[in-house]
Motif scaffolding. Sequence first.
Motif, PDB file in Angstrom:
ATOM      1  N   THR A   1      53.245  31.964  29.534  1.00  0.00           N
ATOM      2  CA  THR A   1      52.504  31.090  30.449  1.00  0.00           C
ATOM      3  C   THR A   1      51.045  31.032  30.019  1.00  0.00           C
ATOM      4  N   LEU A   2      50.565  29.813  29.828  1.00  0.00           N
ATOM      5  CA  LEU A   2      49.174  29.562  29.453  1.00  0.00           C
ATOM      6  C   LEU A   2      48.398  29.120  30.687  1.00  0.00           C
ATOM      7  N   VAL A   3      47.263  29.748  30.929  1.00  0.00           N
ATOM      8  CA  VAL A   3      46.422  29.435  32.089  1.00  0.00           C
ATOM      9  C   VAL A   3      45.013  29.141  31.593  1.00  0.00           C
ATOM     10  N   VAL A   4      44.395  28.115  32.168  1.00  0.00           N
ATOM     11  CA  VAL A   4      43.018  27.749  31.818  1.00  0.00           C
ATOM     12  C   VAL A   4      42.239  27.447  33.095  1.00  0.00           C
ATOM     13  N   PRO A   5      40.929  27.698  33.097  1.00  0.00           N
ATOM     14  CA  PRO A   5      40.107  27.263  34.223  1.00  0.00           C
ATOM     15  C   PRO A   5      39.927  25.759  34.173  1.00  0.00           C
ATOM     16  N   THR A   6      40.055  25.110  35.318  1.00  0.00           N
ATOM     17  CA  THR A   6      39.852  23.652  35.394  1.00  0.00           C
ATOM     18  C   THR A   6      38.859  23.353  36.511  1.00  0.00           C
ATOM     19  N   HIS A   7      37.742  24.036  36.471  1.00  0.00           N
ATOM     20  CA  HIS A   7      36.773  23.989  37.554  1.00  0.00           C
ATOM     21  C   HIS A   7      36.119  22.608  37.673  1.00  0.00           C
ATOM     22  N   SER A   8      35.705  22.301  38.876  1.00  0.00           N
ATOM     23  CA  SER A   8      35.026  21.025  39.163  1.00  0.00           C
ATOM     24  C   SER A   8      33.869  21.302  40.110  1.00  0.00           C
ATOM     25  N   GLY A   9      32.900  22.044  39.611  1.00  0.00           N
ATOM     26  CA  GLY A   9      31.807  22.532  40.437  1.00  0.00           C
ATOM     27  C   GLY A   9      30.855  21.474  40.939  1.00  0.00           C
ATOM     28  N   GLU A  10      30.944  20.241  40.420  1.00  0.00           N
ATOM     29  CA  GLU A  10      30.072  19.191  40.945  1.00  0.00           C
ATOM     30  C   GLU A  10      30.458  18.793  42.367  1.00  0.00           C
TER      31      GLU A  10
ATOM     32  N   ARG B   1      37.071  31.332  46.339  1.00  0.00           N
ATOM     33  CA  ARG B   1      36.932  30.697  45.031  1.00  0.00           C
ATOM     34  C   ARG B   1      37.597  31.513  43.926  1.00  0.00           C
ATOM     35  N   LEU B   2      37.237  32.802  43.822  1.00  0.00           N
ATOM     36  CA  LEU B   2      37.678  33.605  42.684  1.00  0.00           C
ATOM     37  C   LEU B   2      38.039  35.028  43.098  1.00  0.00           C
ATOM     38  N   GLY B   3      38.529  35.172  44.327  1.00  0.00           N
ATOM     39  CA  GLY B   3      38.849  36.492  44.853  1.00  0.00           C
ATOM     40  C   GLY B   3      40.340  36.740  44.988  1.00  0.00           C
ATOM     41  N   GLU B   4      40.704  37.483  46.046  1.00  0.00           N
ATOM     42  CA  GLU B   4      42.066  37.970  46.190  1.00  0.00           C
ATOM     43  C   GLU B   4      43.091  36.866  46.392  1.00  0.00           C
ATOM     44  N   ARG B   5      42.682  35.728  46.958  1.00  0.00           N
ATOM     45  CA  ARG B   5      43.625  34.626  47.185  1.00  0.00           C
ATOM     46  C   ARG B   5      43.375  33.494  46.182  1.00  0.00           C
ATOM     47  N   SER B   6      43.040  33.899  44.964  1.00  0.00           N
ATOM     48  CA  SER B   6      42.849  32.956  43.863  1.00  0.00           C
ATOM     49  C   SER B   6      43.826  33.290  42.751  1.00  0.00           C
ATOM     50  N   PRO B   7      43.995  32.398  41.782  1.00  0.00           N
ATOM     51  CA  PRO B   7      44.874  32.696  40.647  1.00  0.00           C
ATOM     52  C   PRO B   7      44.468  33.929  39.846  1.00  0.00           C
ATOM     53  N   LEU B   8      43.208  34.328  39.900  1.00  0.00           N
ATOM     54  CA  LEU B   8      42.808  35.524  39.157  1.00  0.00           C
ATOM     55  C   LEU B   8      43.567  36.763  39.616  1.00  0.00           C
ATOM     56  N   ALA B   9      43.741  36.915  40.915  1.00  0.00           N
ATOM     57  CA  ALA B   9      44.484  38.070  41.421  1.00  0.00           C
ATOM     58  C   ALA B   9      45.956  37.976  41.034  1.00  0.00           C
ATOM     59  N   ARG B  10      46.506  36.778  41.013  1.00  0.00           N
ATOM     60  CA  ARG B  10      47.905  36.610  40.598  1.00  0.00           C
ATOM     61  C   ARG B  10      48.051  36.910  39.095  1.00  0.00           C
TER      62      ARG B  10
ATOM     63  N   ARG C   1      48.444  22.931  38.931  1.00  0.00           N
ATOM     64  CA  ARG C   1      47.033  23.224  39.144  1.00  0.00           C
ATOM     65  C   ARG C   1      46.814  23.735  40.550  1.00  0.00           C
ATOM     66  N   SER C   2      45.871  24.643  40.711  1.00  0.00           N
ATOM     67  CA  SER C   2      45.612  25.213  42.033  1.00  0.00           C
ATOM     68  C   SER C   2      44.758  24.285  42.888  1.00  0.00           C
ATOM     69  N   ALA C   3      44.637  24.624  44.170  1.00  0.00           N
ATOM     70  CA  ALA C   3      44.148  23.675  45.173  1.00  0.00           C
ATOM     71  C   ALA C   3      42.660  23.775  45.478  1.00  0.00           C
ATOM     72  N   HIS C   4      41.944  24.700  44.857  1.00  0.00           N
ATOM     73  CA  HIS C   4      40.538  24.837  45.241  1.00  0.00           C
ATOM     74  C   HIS C   4      39.702  23.700  44.663  1.00  0.00           C
ATOM     75  N   PRO C   5      38.861  23.057  45.470  1.00  0.00           N
ATOM     76  CA  PRO C   5      38.095  21.898  44.996  1.00  0.00           C
ATOM     77  C   PRO C   5      37.049  22.211  43.936  1.00  0.00           C
ATOM     78  N   GLN C   6      36.680  23.475  43.785  1.00  0.00           N
ATOM     79  CA  GLN C   6      35.629  23.828  42.818  1.00  0.00           C
ATOM     80  C   GLN C   6      36.121  24.728  41.686  1.00  0.00           C
ATOM     81  N   THR C   7      37.036  25.633  41.955  1.00  0.00           N
ATOM     82  CA  THR C   7      37.382  26.678  40.980  1.00  0.00           C
ATOM     83  C   THR C   7      38.878  26.716  40.705  1.00  0.00           C
ATOM     84  N   SER C   8      39.472  25.556  40.489  1.00  0.00           N
ATOM     85  CA  SER C   8      40.905  25.508  40.223  1.00  0.00           C
ATOM     86  C   SER C   8      41.234  26.068  38.844  1.00  0.00           C
ATOM     87  N   PHE C   9      42.516  26.425  38.688  1.00  0.00           N
ATOM     88  CA  PHE C   9      43.087  26.813  37.403  1.00  0.00           C
ATOM     89  C   PHE C   9      44.352  25.988  37.192  1.00  0.00           C
TER      90      PHE C   9
END
Length: 269
Positions: A63-72, A151-160, A124-132
């Motif tokens: 499984t390949l994962v990449v950040p797809t952030h949209s911080g604007e 954004r990037l804590g326990e309920r984000s893809p990083l923890a998964r 893709r994950s559902a966060h409007p700013q810090t999706s993966f």
Amino acid sequence: MSTTLPSGPLCTRDSLAADLRGLGLLEGETLLVHSSLSSLGWVCGGPGTVVQALLDVLGPEGTLVVPTHSGENSDPSLWSNPPVPEEWWAWIRASMPAYDARTTPAFGIGVIPETARNWPGAVRSAHPQTSFAAIGPLGSAIVDGHALDCRLGERSPLARLEEAGARILLLGADFESCTAFHLAECRADPPEVDNSFAVMTPQGRRWLTVRDSGISGERFEELGADFERERPVVRGTVGAAGARLFPLGDAVAYARTWITRHRPYVSES
């Protein structure tokens, strides 16, 4: 039209795959990649070739994962690069397009993640700013459940990713790009901040403000240098790019201790 010859080396799908295997990338693993296309050299086929080479090495079980952030998609009062006039703020809050996982482009993180986001089968994950975004059999398990107030804590893809035993590949990127360090930040009890964005709800588009852990990325390069000196990090070259490969869980555990000891919080929303 420029007559200057491109700088090398010439990178192909096969040569990149060979370099990635030589670095130690394994078939079947879960991998979070931070990348810079320009660092690789002249890539025949562009960013799609890089994504394909990564998938070739990971194979159908990887499984390949990449950040797809949209911080604007954020509160314009906090913008600084560049700022916008204060009289625009209300209009921007009212007009910013709501995040759409299918169509909102990644912003400011390079063309390889944007290419992966559009790859057949990507989720893709559902966060409007810090999706993966993820491609592979663990994709949905990694990106599902990304909470709007995390954004990037326990309920984000990083923890998964941590739970999945993922590794991180810095491909022409430095430790300042290492999003896993933010998971450590969130575990080090930072102050909470307001965070705002445009989101689609069952009632339609809304400008939403939530409370979230403050994150800053302050001193991540220093943190990364200490981590690399004290913990096992595989270093090598892919094309012309310097590359680092290491377990995400090790990086998070080390960073949490380091942040607690070394860094007073200067958080940004």
